[in-house]
Design a protein around this motif. Structure first.
Motif, PDB file in Angstrom:
ATOM      1  N   ASN A  31       1.678   1.689 -11.686  1.00 29.52           N
ATOM      2  CA  ASN A  31       1.214   2.546 -12.590  1.00 29.52           C
ATOM      3  C   ASN A  31       1.856   3.133 -13.619  1.00 29.52           C
ATOM      4  O   ASN A  31       1.521   3.349 -14.863  1.00 29.52           O
ATOM      5  CB  ASN A  31       0.304   3.770 -11.891  1.00 29.52           C
ATOM      6  N   SER A  67       4.657   1.949  -4.271  1.00 29.13           N
ATOM      7  CA  SER A  67       4.090   0.671  -4.893  1.00 29.13           C
ATOM      8  C   SER A  67       3.142   1.338  -5.938  1.00 29.13           C
ATOM      9  O   SER A  67       2.880   0.680  -7.254  1.00 29.13           O
ATOM     10  CB  SER A  67       3.249  -0.096  -3.866  1.00 29.13           C
ATOM     11  N   ILE A  68       2.233   2.374  -5.668  1.00 27.75           N
ATOM     12  CA  ILE A  68       1.338   2.887  -6.832  1.00 27.75           C
ATOM     13  C   ILE A  68       2.128   3.500  -7.947  1.00 27.75           C
ATOM     14  O   ILE A  68       1.872   3.176  -9.027  1.00 27.75           O
ATOM     15  CB  ILE A  68       0.385   3.809  -6.225  1.00 27.75           C
ATOM     16  N   LEU A  69       3.084   4.237  -7.511  1.00 32.78           N
ATOM     17  CA  LEU A  69       3.994   4.958  -8.667  1.00 32.78           C
ATOM     18  C   LEU A  69       4.666   4.046  -9.464  1.00 32.78           C
ATOM     19  O   LEU A  69       4.441   4.207 -10.708  1.00 32.78           O
ATOM     20  CB  LEU A  69       4.933   5.897  -7.935  1.00 32.78           C
ATOM     21  N   SER A 109      -4.683   8.402 -11.242  1.00 33.90           N
ATOM     22  CA  SER A 109      -4.692   7.386 -10.406  1.00 33.90           C
ATOM     23  C   SER A 109      -3.521   7.589  -9.335  1.00 33.90           C
ATOM     24  O   SER A 109      -3.667   7.064  -8.425  1.00 33.90           O
ATOM     25  CB  SER A 109      -4.069   6.161 -11.450  1.00 33.90           C
ATOM     26  N   ILE A 110      -2.625   8.289  -9.581  1.00 35.05           N
ATOM     27  CA  ILE A 110      -1.512   8.710  -8.541  1.00 35.05           C
ATOM     28  C   ILE A 110      -2.242   9.441  -7.667  1.00 35.05           C
ATOM     29  O   ILE A 110      -2.037   9.468  -6.277  1.00 35.05           O
ATOM     30  CB  ILE A 110      -0.334   9.386  -9.200  1.00 35.05           C
ATOM     31  N   LYS A 112      -4.442   7.682  -5.585  1.00 40.65           N
ATOM     32  CA  LYS A 112      -3.928   6.536  -4.858  1.00 40.65           C
ATOM     33  C   LYS A 112      -4.379   5.157  -5.474  1.00 40.65           C
ATOM     34  O   LYS A 112      -4.638   4.186  -4.616  1.00 40.65           O
ATOM     35  CB  LYS A 112      -4.052   6.631  -3.440  1.00 40.65           C
ATOM     36  N   ASN A 129      -3.831   1.869  -7.153  1.00 40.22           N
ATOM     37  CA  ASN A 129      -2.941   0.979  -7.848  1.00 40.22           C
ATOM     38  C   ASN A 129      -3.347  -0.030  -8.840  1.00 40.22           C
ATOM     39  O   ASN A 129      -4.051  -1.008  -8.571  1.00 40.22           O
ATOM     40  CB  ASN A 129      -2.205   0.156  -6.808  1.00 40.22           C
ATOM     41  N   ASP A 134       0.639  -1.217   0.058  1.00 41.47           N
ATOM     42  CA  ASP A 134      -0.084   0.102   0.241  1.00 41.47           C
ATOM     43  C   ASP A 134       0.862   1.391  -0.072  1.00 41.47           C
ATOM     44  O   ASP A 134       0.444   2.380   0.152  1.00 41.47           O
ATOM     45  CB  ASP A 134      -0.816   0.034   1.207  1.00 41.47           C
ATOM     46  N   TRP A 135       2.072   1.098  -0.268  1.00 42.59           N
ATOM     47  CA  TRP A 135       3.228   2.365  -0.249  1.00 42.59           C
ATOM     48  C   TRP A 135       2.813   3.061  -1.427  1.00 42.59           C
ATOM     49  O   TRP A 135       2.074   2.742  -2.434  1.00 42.59           O
ATOM     50  CB  TRP A 135       4.495   1.941  -0.159  1.00 42.59           C
ATOM     51  N   PHE A 136       3.140   4.500  -1.399  1.00 42.47           N
ATOM     52  CA  PHE A 136       3.283   5.328  -2.433  1.00 42.47           C
ATOM     53  C   PHE A 136       4.027   4.873  -3.745  1.00 42.47           C
ATOM     54  O   PHE A 136       3.690   5.006  -4.907  1.00 42.47           O
ATOM     55  CB  PHE A 136       3.469   6.764  -2.139  1.00 42.47           C
TER      56      PHE A 136
END
Length: 248
Positions: free
Chosen positions: A184, A179-181, A228-229, A232, A234, A175-177
């Motif tokens: 995506n 991870s999303i960055l 999406s960023i 948040k 993912n 769930d880290w930022f």
């Protein structure tokens, strides 16, 4: 005469397309007649310099009177890469053997072939109907449209079904930022590759006008990436969950 042209293939066009397809399929198991080295070269340049493939398209037209591939080597290697990456995908998702078989079926026959046939047919119709001058009697080959789709699909396949797997469990699934960055960004790069290579493919056809329309989705893709960023969301993790759910 109406300004909107409705494209319809003549019996001659259909017969020619059928003959080309039949010759292509007859070669599919004749591995000794395939140029795998040239196919590997094309795959490499799809990553590092896809614009150089324009010369390949035009040279094929001059030497063989068609833009579409007549050598199945690229398709064979593509199928091999798809199968191998699906094994890696199944390991990361911790699928059982039966789930792996179902996942391979979906990837090959739905995500690749089914979607490929749909996209190739759509672009074949749109280019012949709206992007080709009415005075030009030469049409875009359906086989070429399918080739363009395979070309454009290959870099996303490697990015999402191979390279991304090395980062999924360690980073992307959290769930880290970051991870999303990271997740995506893999999807952003894959989409940009797809639309850019699709544009290059059709731009190589001198019979078409306004091929820049194939780049219209690019700013929308970037905008969706930024949204999406910001919210948040993912993409990679959610799609992985969808893939797992699909084979349960």
């Amino acid at each position: 005469m109406s300004s909107n042209r409705v494209y319809s293939a003549s019996p001659c066009d259909i017969s020619s397309a059928y003959n080309k397809c039949a010759r292509y399929m007859r070669k599919i198991f004749k591995f000794d007649q395939m140029d795998f080295q040239f196919a590997l070269w094309q795959m490499l340049y799809l990553f590092i310099a896809p614009q150089k493939l324009i010369k390949v398209f035009r040279a094929r037209k001059l030497s063989k009177s068609q833009y579409a591939r007549d050598d199945p080597a690229f398709l064979v290697l593509f199928a091999g890469a798809l199968s191998i990456t699906t094994v890696g995908f199944s390991i990361v998702l911790k699928l059982s053997f039966l789930q792996f078989v179902k996942f391979l079926f979906f990837v090959v026959f739905v995500d690749c072939i089914g979607l490929g046939l749909l996209v190739a047919t759509l672009f074949w119709y749109l280019t012949n109907t709206f992007l080709k001058p009415k005075t030009n009697l030469q049409d875009v080959e359906w086989g070429f449209s399918f080739d363009v789709h395979l070309n454009a699909f290959f870099p996303p396949l490697i990015l999402l079904h191979f390279i991304q797997l090395f980062f999924y469990n360690g980073i992307i699934s959290h769930d880290w930022f970051l991870s999303i960055l990271l997740g995506n960004t893999f999807w952003l790069c894959s989409c940009l590759y797809y639309f850019y290579i699709t544009f290059l493919g059709y731009n190589a056809l001198q019979i078409l006008n306004n091929t820049r329309y194939f780049l219209v989705p690019v700013p929308w893709v970037v905008l969706l990436y930024l949204i999406s960023i910001f919210i948040k969301f993912n993409i990679s993790h959610n799609l992985m969950s969808f893939y797992r759910y699909r084979v349960l």
